[in-house]
Design a protein around this motif. Structure first.
Motif, PDB file in Angstrom:
ATOM      1  N   PRO A  39     -31.670  -9.776-103.841  1.00 36.23           N
ATOM      2  CA  PRO A  39     -30.555  -8.732-103.872  1.00 36.23           C
ATOM      3  C   PRO A  39     -30.817  -7.854-102.701  1.00 36.23           C
ATOM      4  CG  PRO A  39     -31.645  -9.093-106.034  1.00 36.23           C
ATOM      5  CD  PRO A  39     -32.721  -9.839-105.110  1.00 36.23           C
ATOM      6  N   PHE A  40     -29.583  -7.528-102.228  1.00 32.23           N
ATOM      7  CA  PHE A  40     -29.807  -6.521-100.929  1.00 32.23           C
ATOM      8  C   PHE A  40     -28.514  -5.796-100.699  1.00 32.23           C
ATOM      9  CE2 PHE A  40     -27.767 -10.118 -98.765  1.00 32.23           C
ATOM     10  CZ  PHE A  40     -27.152  -9.531 -97.795  1.00 32.23           C
ATOM     11  N   LEU A  41     -28.508  -4.674-100.123  1.00 33.21           N
ATOM     12  CA  LEU A  41     -27.194  -3.920 -99.960  1.00 33.21           C
ATOM     13  C   LEU A  41     -27.849  -3.194 -98.152  1.00 33.21           C
ATOM     14  CD1 LEU A  41     -25.946  -1.819-102.751  1.00 33.21           C
ATOM     15  CD2 LEU A  41     -24.947  -3.758-101.711  1.00 33.21           C
ATOM     16  N   ILE A  42     -26.475  -3.284 -97.685  1.00 29.22           N
ATOM     17  CA  ILE A  42     -26.606  -2.619 -96.187  1.00 29.22           C
ATOM     18  C   ILE A  42     -26.017  -1.357 -96.388  1.00 29.22           C
ATOM     19  CG2 ILE A  42     -25.651  -2.604 -93.958  1.00 29.22           C
ATOM     20  CD1 ILE A  42     -25.583  -5.850 -94.321  1.00 29.22           C
ATOM     21  N   LEU A  43     -26.646  -0.137 -96.178  1.00 28.86           N
ATOM     22  CA  LEU A  43     -26.319   1.164 -96.435  1.00 28.86           C
ATOM     23  C   LEU A  43     -25.730   1.903 -95.059  1.00 28.86           C
ATOM     24  CD1 LEU A  43     -27.637   0.553 -99.276  1.00 28.86           C
ATOM     25  CD2 LEU A  43     -28.695   2.688 -99.073  1.00 28.86           C
ATOM     26  N   THR A  44     -24.640   2.684 -95.158  1.00 25.31           N
ATOM     27  CA  THR A  44     -24.304   3.418 -94.095  1.00 25.31           C
ATOM     28  C   THR A  44     -23.752   4.723 -94.430  1.00 25.31           C
ATOM     29  OG1 THR A  44     -22.854   3.407 -91.790  1.00 25.31           O
ATOM     30  CG2 THR A  44     -22.138   2.159 -93.906  1.00 25.31           C
ATOM     31  N   THR A  50     -13.585   0.695 -94.092  1.00 25.49           N
ATOM     32  CA  THR A  50     -13.773  -0.270 -95.377  1.00 25.49           C
ATOM     33  C   THR A  50     -15.044  -1.000 -95.392  1.00 25.49           C
ATOM     34  OG1 THR A  50     -12.477  -1.968 -95.119  1.00 25.49           O
ATOM     35  CG2 THR A  50     -11.695   0.138 -95.882  1.00 25.49           C
ATOM     36  N   ALA A  51     -15.604  -1.542 -96.657  1.00 23.88           N
ATOM     37  CA  ALA A  51     -16.582  -2.651 -96.441  1.00 23.88           C
ATOM     38  C   ALA A  51     -16.154  -3.817 -95.796  1.00 23.88           C
ATOM     39  CB  ALA A  51     -17.251  -2.791 -97.746  1.00 23.88           C
ATOM     40  N   ARG A  52     -14.795  -4.047 -96.124  1.00 26.71           N
ATOM     41  CA  ARG A  52     -13.930  -5.309 -95.427  1.00 26.71           C
ATOM     42  C   ARG A  52     -14.131  -5.004 -93.916  1.00 26.71           C
ATOM     43  NH1 ARG A  52      -8.575  -7.171 -97.664  1.00 26.71           N
ATOM     44  NH2 ARG A  52     -10.245  -7.415 -99.360  1.00 26.71           N
ATOM     45  N   ASP A  53     -13.994  -3.899 -93.363  1.00 29.94           N
ATOM     46  CA  ASP A  53     -13.925  -3.610 -91.923  1.00 29.94           C
ATOM     47  C   ASP A  53     -15.342  -3.793 -91.312  1.00 29.94           C
ATOM     48  OD1 ASP A  53     -11.341  -2.697 -92.074  1.00 29.94           O
ATOM     49  OD2 ASP A  53     -11.990  -0.569 -92.391  1.00 29.94           O
ATOM     50  N   LEU A  54     -16.307  -3.063 -91.993  1.00 33.24           N
ATOM     51  CA  LEU A  54     -17.803  -3.443 -91.754  1.00 33.24           C
ATOM     52  C   LEU A  54     -18.227  -4.722 -91.727  1.00 33.24           C
ATOM     53  CD1 LEU A  54     -19.086  -0.211 -93.016  1.00 33.24           C
ATOM     54  CD2 LEU A  54     -18.589  -0.446 -90.764  1.00 33.24           C
ATOM     55  N   ARG A  55     -17.759  -5.597 -92.432  1.00 33.28           N
ATOM     56  CA  ARG A  55     -18.221  -6.819 -92.593  1.00 33.28           C
ATOM     57  C   ARG A  55     -17.808  -7.650 -91.600  1.00 33.28           C
ATOM     58  NH1 ARG A  55     -16.509 -12.338 -92.593  1.00 33.28           N
ATOM     59  NH2 ARG A  55     -17.878 -13.588 -93.789  1.00 33.28           N
ATOM     60  N   ALA A  56     -16.548  -7.454 -91.028  1.00 28.96           N
ATOM     61  CA  ALA A  56     -15.816  -7.999 -89.790  1.00 28.96           C
ATOM     62  C   ALA A  56     -16.540  -7.542 -88.660  1.00 28.96           C
ATOM     63  CB  ALA A  56     -14.376  -7.719 -89.867  1.00 28.96           C
ATOM     64  N   ARG A  57     -17.042  -6.354 -88.392  1.00 32.28           N
ATOM     65  CA  ARG A  57     -17.688  -6.176 -87.162  1.00 32.28           C
ATOM     66  C   ARG A  57     -19.039  -6.626 -87.296  1.00 32.28           C
ATOM     67  NH1 ARG A  57     -17.725   0.396 -87.071  1.00 32.28           N
ATOM     68  NH2 ARG A  57     -18.737  -0.111 -84.926  1.00 32.28           N
ATOM     69  N   LEU A  58     -19.947  -6.676 -88.602  1.00 30.75           N
ATOM     70  CA  LEU A  58     -21.095  -7.449 -88.287  1.00 30.75           C
ATOM     71  C   LEU A  58     -20.940  -8.802 -88.008  1.00 30.75           C
ATOM     72  CD1 LEU A  58     -22.523  -5.753 -91.565  1.00 30.75           C
ATOM     73  CD2 LEU A  58     -23.593  -5.526 -89.209  1.00 30.75           C
ATOM     74  N   PRO A  66     -21.747 -10.863 -97.046  1.00 33.37           N
ATOM     75  CA  PRO A  66     -20.362 -10.799 -97.730  1.00 33.37           C
ATOM     76  C   PRO A  66     -20.046  -9.407 -98.167  1.00 33.37           C
ATOM     77  CG  PRO A  66     -22.480 -10.942 -99.069  1.00 33.37           C
ATOM     78  CD  PRO A  66     -22.923 -11.132 -97.815  1.00 33.37           C
ATOM     79  N   GLU A  67     -18.772  -8.930 -97.984  1.00 29.51           N
ATOM     80  CA  GLU A  67     -18.213  -7.570 -98.266  1.00 29.51           C
ATOM     81  C   GLU A  67     -18.973  -6.921 -99.299  1.00 29.51           C
ATOM     82  OE1 GLU A  67     -13.895  -5.856 -99.555  1.00 29.51           O
ATOM     83  OE2 GLU A  67     -14.018  -7.916 -98.529  1.00 29.51           O
ATOM     84  N   SER A  68     -19.279  -7.551-100.255  1.00 32.22           N
ATOM     85  CA  SER A  68     -19.858  -7.022-101.556  1.00 32.22           C
ATOM     86  C   SER A  68     -21.349  -6.462-101.187  1.00 32.22           C
ATOM     87  CB  SER A  68     -20.151  -7.999-102.629  1.00 32.22           C
ATOM     88  OG  SER A  68     -20.754  -9.180-102.350  1.00 32.22           O
ATOM     89  N   ALA A  69     -21.849  -6.834 -99.975  1.00 31.34           N
ATOM     90  CA  ALA A  69     -23.210  -6.447 -99.773  1.00 31.34           C
ATOM     91  C   ALA A  69     -23.356  -5.115 -98.885  1.00 31.34           C
ATOM     92  CB  ALA A  69     -24.071  -7.472 -99.014  1.00 31.34           C
TER      93      ALA A  69
END
Length: 257
Positions: A39-44, A50-58, A66-69
């Motif tokens: 289990p993990f989360l990326i915090l900012t 949005t999480a979707r935007d950041l997922r795309a940038r990563l 995944p967006e959920s992380a």
């Protein structure tokens, strides 16, 4: 005593990416977490995206998550408000990251007698919106901020950010805001709840002593300081607290997963 680490929280900028580029070892670190089903989360603290935007940038930098992380200060703020006053209302100053999070948490966005004024980060703070916030707070709205960062980065140099604008509103109203994002351990506790993790078996990986490390300590986590961001080894001794472990980068943590 060496802790058994079962879950991971990690900062994004300075730990996984720097100016849009993946830090060496970051993609492998995240892939190993996923492969081993940790289990993990990326915090900012960034509340603009949005999480979707950041997922795309990563993903564009070569890091596949995944967006959920991804857990932003905007998502943590929306969760906090939903817990405080379910289905409440807010006047929000910010970008899609904040307004989307509030909307998805069941909040009504309004300029008329809101329960909260919520200040997030935006590249286009307007005097009109700040004036509206001041008047609503003086009228009884509670004052919440996504994060206390006074400045944010840009290609041209530092920009005034949420904390700086919050100080202006506080001066005009005499009301101090409640900051949800780092270094408030509230953000870490909400992240732990999201992945059903326990502080005793969770690590926080960060590049800043004054946000990532101190909040991790206050939340009871094992803290790893990486030296790929804003902190050097010499900086560590200036603080009255220390991380559990100092490493060069997340590449050094892959074997700990």
């Amino acid at each position: 005593m060496t802790r058994t680490i079962e879950s991971w929280l990690t900062d994004m900028d300075g730990v996984l990416v720097h100016e849009g580029h993946a830090i060496p070892g970051a993609a492998e670190f995240i892939k190993t977490l996923r492969d081993k089903e940790r289990p993990f989360l990326i915090l900012t603290n960034n509340s603009i995206f949005t999480a979707r935007d950041l997922r795309a940038r990563l993903y564009a930098s070569g890091i596949d998550v995944p967006e959920s992380a991804i857990w932003t200060s905007a998502l943590a703020t929306a969760q906090f408000l939903s817990d405080q006053i379910p289905g409440g209302s807010a006047y929000a100053i910010g970008e899609a990251g904040l307004t989307t999070a509030l909307y998805e948490a069941g909040y009504t966005l309004t300029e008329s007698d809101p329960d909260y004024v919520v200040l997030g980060e935006t590249r286009t703070y307007s005097f009109e919106a700040i004036t509206k916030a001041v008047r609503l707070i003086l009228g009884g709205a509670r004052f919440i901020c996504t994060n206390p960062d006074a400045t944010g980065p840009s290609a041209e140099g530092p920009l005034p950010a949420t904390g700086a604008v919050a100080a202006m509103i506080t001066r005009a109203t005499g009301r101090e805001p409640y900051f949800v994002g780092k270094p408030n351990p509230m953000m870490f506790r909400s992240a732990l709840n999201r992945i059903d993790a326990h502080s005793e078996s969770t690590a926080m990986v960060g590049d800043r002593m004054d946000t990532d490390v101190v909040a991790g300590i206050e939340a009871g986590l094992h803290t790893f300081l990486v030296l790929t961001g804003s902190t050097t080894v010499k900086d560590v001794d200036r603080y009255p607290f220390r991380p559990s472990t100092v490493v060069d980068s997340v590449a050094n943590l892959i074997e700990r997963i």
